[in-house]
Design a protein around this motif. Sequence first.
Motif, PDB file in Angstrom:
ATOM      1  N   LEU A  58       0.823  -1.201   0.000  1.00 47.35           N
ATOM      2  CA  LEU A  58       0.000   0.000   0.000  1.00 47.35           C
ATOM      3  C   LEU A  58       0.864   1.260   0.000  1.00 47.35           C
ATOM      4  O   LEU A  58       0.554   2.237  -0.685  1.00 47.35           O
ATOM      5  CB  LEU A  58      -0.921  -0.008   1.227  1.00 47.35           C
ATOM      6  N   ALA A  59       1.978   1.219   0.772  1.00 53.77           N
ATOM      7  CA  ALA A  59       2.845   2.394   0.834  1.00 53.77           C
ATOM      8  C   ALA A  59       3.477   2.680  -0.518  1.00 53.77           C
ATOM      9  O   ALA A  59       3.483   3.827  -0.988  1.00 53.77           O
ATOM     10  CB  ALA A  59       3.924   2.177   1.897  1.00 53.77           C
ATOM     11  N   VAL A  60       3.997   1.653  -1.182  1.00 46.71           N
ATOM     12  CA  VAL A  60       4.636   1.850  -2.486  1.00 46.71           C
ATOM     13  C   VAL A  60       3.603   2.259  -3.533  1.00 46.71           C
ATOM     14  O   VAL A  60       3.862   3.105  -4.397  1.00 46.71           O
ATOM     15  CB  VAL A  60       5.395   0.589  -2.911  1.00 46.71           C
ATOM     16  N   SER A  61       2.419   1.662  -3.455  1.00 42.71           N
ATOM     17  CA  SER A  61       1.368   2.017  -4.401  1.00 42.71           C
ATOM     18  C   SER A  61       0.998   3.498  -4.292  1.00 42.71           C
ATOM     19  O   SER A  61       0.793   4.186  -5.297  1.00 42.71           O
ATOM     20  CB  SER A  61       0.127   1.153  -4.152  1.00 42.71           C
ATOM     21  N   ARG A  62       0.929   3.997  -3.074  1.00 46.96           N
ATOM     22  CA  ARG A  62       0.605   5.400  -2.871  1.00 46.96           C
ATOM     23  C   ARG A  62       1.753   6.299  -3.337  1.00 46.96           C
ATOM     24  O   ARG A  62       1.547   7.313  -4.009  1.00 46.96           O
ATOM     25  CB  ARG A  62       0.324   5.652  -1.384  1.00 46.96           C
ATOM     26  N   LEU A  63       3.003   5.891  -3.027  1.00 41.98           N
ATOM     27  CA  LEU A  63       4.150   6.738  -3.337  1.00 41.98           C
ATOM     28  C   LEU A  63       4.487   6.780  -4.816  1.00 41.98           C
ATOM     29  O   LEU A  63       4.990   7.791  -5.317  1.00 41.98           O
ATOM     30  CB  LEU A  63       5.377   6.245  -2.550  1.00 41.98           C
ATOM     31  N   GLN A  64       4.210   5.711  -5.542  1.00 44.31           N
ATOM     32  CA  GLN A  64       4.627   5.690  -6.942  1.00 44.31           C
ATOM     33  C   GLN A  64       3.886   6.741  -7.784  1.00 44.31           C
ATOM     34  O   GLN A  64       4.328   7.088  -8.874  1.00 44.31           O
ATOM     35  CB  GLN A  64       4.440   4.296  -7.534  1.00 44.31           C
ATOM     36  N   GLN A  65       2.811   7.273  -7.232  1.00 44.35           N
ATOM     37  CA  GLN A  65       2.110   8.355  -7.916  1.00 44.35           C
ATOM     38  C   GLN A  65       2.948   9.649  -7.944  1.00 44.35           C
ATOM     39  O   GLN A  65       2.643  10.583  -8.688  1.00 44.35           O
ATOM     40  CB  GLN A  65       0.766   8.621  -7.231  1.00 44.35           C
ATOM     41  N   LEU A  66       3.999   9.686  -7.140  1.00 42.95           N
ATOM     42  CA  LEU A  66       4.862  10.871  -7.082  1.00 42.95           C
ATOM     43  C   LEU A  66       5.963  10.838  -8.123  1.00 42.95           C
ATOM     44  O   LEU A  66       6.773  11.775  -8.184  1.00 42.95           O
ATOM     45  CB  LEU A  66       5.508  10.987  -5.691  1.00 42.95           C
ATOM     46  N   ASP A  67       6.031   9.811  -8.937  1.00 41.01           N
ATOM     47  CA  ASP A  67       7.140   9.642  -9.879  1.00 41.01           C
ATOM     48  C   ASP A  67       6.954  10.533 -11.108  1.00 41.01           C
ATOM     49  O   ASP A  67       6.716  10.067 -12.224  1.00 41.01           O
ATOM     50  CB  ASP A  67       7.248   8.169 -10.272  1.00 41.01           C
ATOM     51  N   VAL A  68       7.066  11.831 -10.857  1.00 44.46           N
ATOM     52  CA  VAL A  68       6.932  12.841 -11.919  1.00 44.46           C
ATOM     53  C   VAL A  68       7.965  13.940 -11.648  1.00 44.46           C
ATOM     54  O   VAL A  68       8.481  14.052 -10.535  1.00 44.46           O
ATOM     55  CB  VAL A  68       5.509  13.452 -11.932  1.00 44.46           C
ATOM     56  N   PRO A  69       8.290  14.759 -12.649  1.00 44.07           N
ATOM     57  CA  PRO A  69       9.222  15.880 -12.399  1.00 44.07           C
ATOM     58  C   PRO A  69       8.593  16.920 -11.463  1.00 44.07           C
ATOM     59  O   PRO A  69       7.372  17.106 -11.447  1.00 44.07           O
ATOM     60  CB  PRO A  69       9.446  16.461 -13.797  1.00 44.07           C
ATOM     61  N   TYR A  70       9.441  17.587 -10.664  1.00 38.43           N
ATOM     62  CA  TYR A  70       8.972  18.613  -9.733  1.00 38.43           C
ATOM     63  C   TYR A  70       9.668  19.938 -10.029  1.00 38.43           C
ATOM     64  O   TYR A  70      10.836  19.964 -10.418  1.00 38.43           O
ATOM     65  CB  TYR A  70       9.232  18.183  -8.278  1.00 38.43           C
ATOM     66  N   GLU A  71       8.935  21.018  -9.808  1.00 35.04           N
ATOM     67  CA  GLU A  71       9.481  22.340 -10.109  1.00 35.04           C
ATOM     68  C   GLU A  71      10.475  22.814  -9.058  1.00 35.04           C
ATOM     69  O   GLU A  71      11.302  23.689  -9.328  1.00 35.04           O
ATOM     70  CB  GLU A  71       8.339  23.355 -10.227  1.00 35.04           C
ATOM     71  N   SER A  72      10.404  22.200  -7.843  1.00 34.27           N
ATOM     72  CA  SER A  72      11.338  22.599  -6.792  1.00 34.27           C
ATOM     73  C   SER A  72      11.453  21.483  -5.760  1.00 34.27           C
ATOM     74  O   SER A  72      10.577  20.619  -5.647  1.00 34.27           O
ATOM     75  CB  SER A  72      10.882  23.883  -6.097  1.00 34.27           C
ATOM     76  N   THR A  73      12.538  21.531  -4.991  1.00 33.87           N
ATOM     77  CA  THR A  73      12.729  20.528  -3.929  1.00 33.87           C
ATOM     78  C   THR A  73      11.702  20.710  -2.815  1.00 33.87           C
ATOM     79  O   THR A  73      11.286  19.734  -2.186  1.00 33.87           O
ATOM     80  CB  THR A  73      14.144  20.642  -3.347  1.00 33.87           C
ATOM     81  N   THR A  74      11.281  21.937  -2.588  1.00 38.10           N
ATOM     82  CA  THR A  74      10.291  22.193  -1.535  1.00 38.10           C
ATOM     83  C   THR A  74       8.962  21.517  -1.856  1.00 38.10           C
ATOM     84  O   THR A  74       8.330  20.892  -0.992  1.00 38.10           O
ATOM     85  CB  THR A  74      10.069  23.708  -1.361  1.00 38.10           C
ATOM     86  N   VAL A  75       8.562  21.620  -3.125  1.00 37.31           N
ATOM     87  CA  VAL A  75       7.318  20.977  -3.551  1.00 37.31           C
ATOM     88  C   VAL A  75       7.446  19.463  -3.441  1.00 37.31           C
ATOM     89  O   VAL A  75       6.526  18.762  -2.979  1.00 37.31           O
ATOM     90  CB  VAL A  75       6.973  21.382  -4.999  1.00 37.31           C
TER      91      VAL A  75
END
Length: 412
Positions: A49-66
Amino acid sequence: MVFQGSSTAISHTGKVRSNNQDSGYAGSNLFVVADGMGGHAGGDVASSLAVSRLQQLDVPYESTTVAERALQDAITESATDLIDTVHVRPELAGMGTTVSALLMVDEYAVIAHIGDSRIYLFRDGNLTQITTDHTFVQRLVDSGRITPEEARYHPRRSVLMRVLGDMDPNPELDTFIMPTQPGDRWLLCSDGLTGVVDDPHTSKTLALGLAPGRTADSLLKQALDGGAPDNVTIVIVDVGGQHPLFSGTPTIVGSASNPTGIEVPAAKPSRTSWLHPNRQAANEPTHFEPAPEFLEELIEEDKRRNRRRRIGWIVGVILVLGMIGTALWFSYEWTQTRYFVGADEDSVVIFQGVQQNIGPISLSTPYEDTEIPLDSLSDFALATVEQTISASSLTDARRIVTSISEIAGGGE
């Protein structure tokens, strides 16, 4: 910007466990290791469940803060997922997972961590542990009560003080941002690796410069050769470098690679213990998250163990010294059953003991002065006496003295 580099992820059940409760992910920008709590039902569900939720974050980000905020929110949402799952499947109560996640944003690594899985950085030939274990023994190390080496073999080394579980909707995470550079090698792994393969061997393997896949295979082999009592999950990330760039297809390993592990299965009858009617049987525990009131009991238990260890060490030293003393005493007593004929300043003497000395300690004492003057002996007899003549007994020593006396008398 999409991360430029290469990576790999592998996971193995190990040689003791019957199922794999670890999960791992290597994507375009995101890399994760999650270690389901082995002694709790549903550890595989928790890490999935943790990996499934986190893999949605695998995209480029405009900043480290975001990116950092996204990691914090996603892991917190994972805790909510676990809580909701237990509402549907109460027999999974107590499940939990560690999470160590790495998001690449331009020239920076954004890190989120909870539990005792680890993130390492290998740079310029040096291996550095970036995350801190949220374990009972790590607290002992931080307070100076035990050494890191002692922590590796401490009986409470798997007691987690922080974990992503089904009890806390707001888990306490470690998050931070670090600069990274071409040539860096990042290693994310569960304690199934670090509990068997120590840092020097890990560093030596990473230093070979093999492709991430071959490097991970080598580390896994070392863990298996060492017995691999727990699941082993390894994610390696090379920043830039000579190896082929990441293909763009994420690699998912362990429980998260099984879609049924991510879904919450329908409840089914199972044999339960009268002590835990809502919890299904699980493997032997490898992790345990103590209640706050239990921490003091653990600390007191550790103090008692240290006292017993010191007492045992002192008793052992006393026993060894006692055995050495006893052996020396018996040896000395044996020497006092021996005799030899020698000379003092001016006469022939029967000595009790043996001719050897131990440093300044003499193993013989004059027993009987024969009153035979040394100047009455022939040169040969005098030289023989001064070199000492061994005797098998006091009677034999006196017989030797009689012979010397006869020779001396004949010389007169």
